[in-house]
Design a protein around this motif. Structure first.
Motif, PDB file in Angstrom:
ATOM      1  N   ALA A   7     -28.527  10.999 -15.203  1.00 33.23           N
ATOM      2  CA  ALA A   7     -28.982  11.918 -16.257  1.00 33.23           C
ATOM      3  C   ALA A   7     -27.947  12.959 -16.660  1.00 33.23           C
ATOM      4  O   ALA A   7     -28.212  13.789 -17.521  1.00 33.23           O
ATOM      5  CB  ALA A   7     -30.267  12.618 -15.813  1.00 33.23           C
ATOM      6  N   ALA A   8     -26.759  12.932 -16.047  1.00 32.76           N
ATOM      7  CA  ALA A   8     -25.752  13.951 -16.368  1.00 32.76           C
ATOM      8  C   ALA A   8     -25.013  13.683 -17.668  1.00 32.76           C
ATOM      9  O   ALA A   8     -24.329  14.582 -18.177  1.00 32.76           O
ATOM     10  CB  ALA A   8     -24.742  14.065 -15.223  1.00 32.76           C
ATOM     11  N   ARG A  13     -28.768  11.188 -20.184  1.00 32.85           N
ATOM     12  CA  ARG A  13     -29.070  12.483 -20.836  1.00 32.85           C
ATOM     13  C   ARG A  13     -29.917  12.260 -22.089  1.00 32.85           C
ATOM     14  O   ARG A  13     -30.887  12.989 -22.331  1.00 32.85           O
ATOM     15  CB  ARG A  13     -27.782  13.215 -21.190  1.00 32.85           C
ATOM     16  N   CYS A  28     -33.993  15.105 -13.342  1.00 33.44           N
ATOM     17  CA  CYS A  28     -32.704  14.568 -13.763  1.00 33.44           C
ATOM     18  C   CYS A  28     -31.818  14.423 -12.529  1.00 33.44           C
ATOM     19  O   CYS A  28     -31.429  15.428 -11.926  1.00 33.44           O
ATOM     20  CB  CYS A  28     -32.064  15.504 -14.786  1.00 33.44           C
ATOM     21  N   ASP A  30     -28.427  12.868 -10.549  1.00 37.40           N
ATOM     22  CA  ASP A  30     -27.066  12.368 -10.794  1.00 37.40           C
ATOM     23  C   ASP A  30     -26.129  12.888  -9.704  1.00 37.40           C
ATOM     24  O   ASP A  30     -26.388  13.918  -9.075  1.00 37.40           O
ATOM     25  CB  ASP A  30     -26.561  12.865 -12.160  1.00 37.40           C
ATOM     26  N   VAL A  36     -25.603  17.397 -14.682  1.00 39.03           N
ATOM     27  CA  VAL A  36     -27.062  17.324 -14.644  1.00 39.03           C
ATOM     28  C   VAL A  36     -27.654  18.711 -14.963  1.00 39.03           C
ATOM     29  O   VAL A  36     -28.719  18.804 -15.605  1.00 39.03           O
ATOM     30  CB  VAL A  36     -27.520  16.728 -13.288  1.00 39.03           C
ATOM     31  N   THR A  39     -27.744  18.953 -18.644  1.00 36.04           N
ATOM     32  CA  THR A  39     -28.871  18.191 -19.207  1.00 36.04           C
ATOM     33  C   THR A  39     -30.164  18.985 -19.095  1.00 36.04           C
ATOM     34  O   THR A  39     -30.946  19.065 -20.050  1.00 36.04           O
ATOM     35  CB  THR A  39     -29.014  16.835 -18.481  1.00 36.04           C
ATOM     36  N   ALA A  52     -33.309  19.631 -11.902  1.00 35.66           N
ATOM     37  CA  ALA A  52     -32.017  19.006 -11.584  1.00 35.66           C
ATOM     38  C   ALA A  52     -31.996  18.588 -10.117  1.00 35.66           C
ATOM     39  O   ALA A  52     -32.359  19.365  -9.241  1.00 35.66           O
ATOM     40  CB  ALA A  52     -30.883  19.989 -11.851  1.00 35.66           C
ATOM     41  N   GLU A  54     -29.233  16.707  -7.446  1.00 37.30           N
ATOM     42  CA  GLU A  54     -27.905  16.126  -7.245  1.00 37.30           C
ATOM     43  C   GLU A  54     -27.951  15.115  -6.111  1.00 37.30           C
ATOM     44  O   GLU A  54     -28.551  15.356  -5.067  1.00 37.30           O
ATOM     45  CB  GLU A  54     -26.913  17.237  -6.877  1.00 37.30           C
TER      46      GLU A  54
END
Ligand SMILES: NC(=O)c1ccc[n+]([C@@H]2O[C@H](COP(=O)([O-])OP(=O)(O)OC[C@H]3O[C@@H](n4cnc5c(N)ncnc54)[C@H](O)[C@@H]3O)[C@@H](O)[C@H]2O)c1
Length: 129
Positions: A7-8, A13, A28, A30, A36, A39, A52, A54
């Motif tokens: 999604a980054a 995205r 999201c 990533d 991210v 986004t 977000a 990670e």
């Protein structure tokens, strides 16, 4: 609620923005933390709600945690969008086994891990009746 990998940037995205515009709250996920976060800012700036996360889709624990974090934050997971991926052009005679294995790991095993985690946590949505 939707969880989008990769999604980054790019397709991921765009998917996050589109699903948010359709009213879904989105997680999201990533490798790229800065991307991210951008986004999520874009989704929030457009009036949506996003989280977000990670991590790598190739990491079994991270895949499991991404699904758990989504459900903890939003209450359910209804849509999984597997976009995280890598790709490059090469010829079979010069491609290294390391590069081949990495591509399979991200594009295939990563998608499997995300689907498995989602199914295990939202099993009623996919169990045969
Ligand atoms: N854009 C196209 O026209 C097109 C066409 C065919 C296939 N694809 C493939 O679709 C996928 C997405 O395309 P894109 O244009 O959005 O690419 P992109 O490179 O813009 O986005 C891919 C995202 O996946 C993330 N990612 C990579 N490995 C990851 C991992 N292990 N865990 C979590 N996130 C990871 C990257 O950080 C990046 O944000 C790629 O695999 C690409 O090869 C794209």
């Amino acid at each position: 609620m939707a969880l989008i990998t990769g999604a980054a940037s790019g397709i991921g995205r765009a998917a996050a923005l589109r699903l948010a515009a359709d009213g879904l709250r989105t997680s999201c996920f990533d490798l790229d933390a800065a991307g991210v976060a951008e986004t999520v800012d874009a989704v929030v700036g457009a009036g949506g709600e996003a989280l977000a996360i990670e991590g790598s889709v190739t990491d079994e624990v991270a895949a499991k945690n991404a699904v758990a974090a989504t459900i903890d934050h939003f209450g359910s997971l209804d849509v999984l969008v597997n976009v995280a991926g890598i790709g490059h052009y090469s010829h079979a005679d010069t491609e290294t086994l390391e590069a081949w294995n990495r591509t399979i790991e991200v594009n295939l095993t990563g998608m499997f891990l995300m689907c498995r985690s989602a199914c295990r946590n939202s099993w009623s949505a996919v169990a045969p009746s």
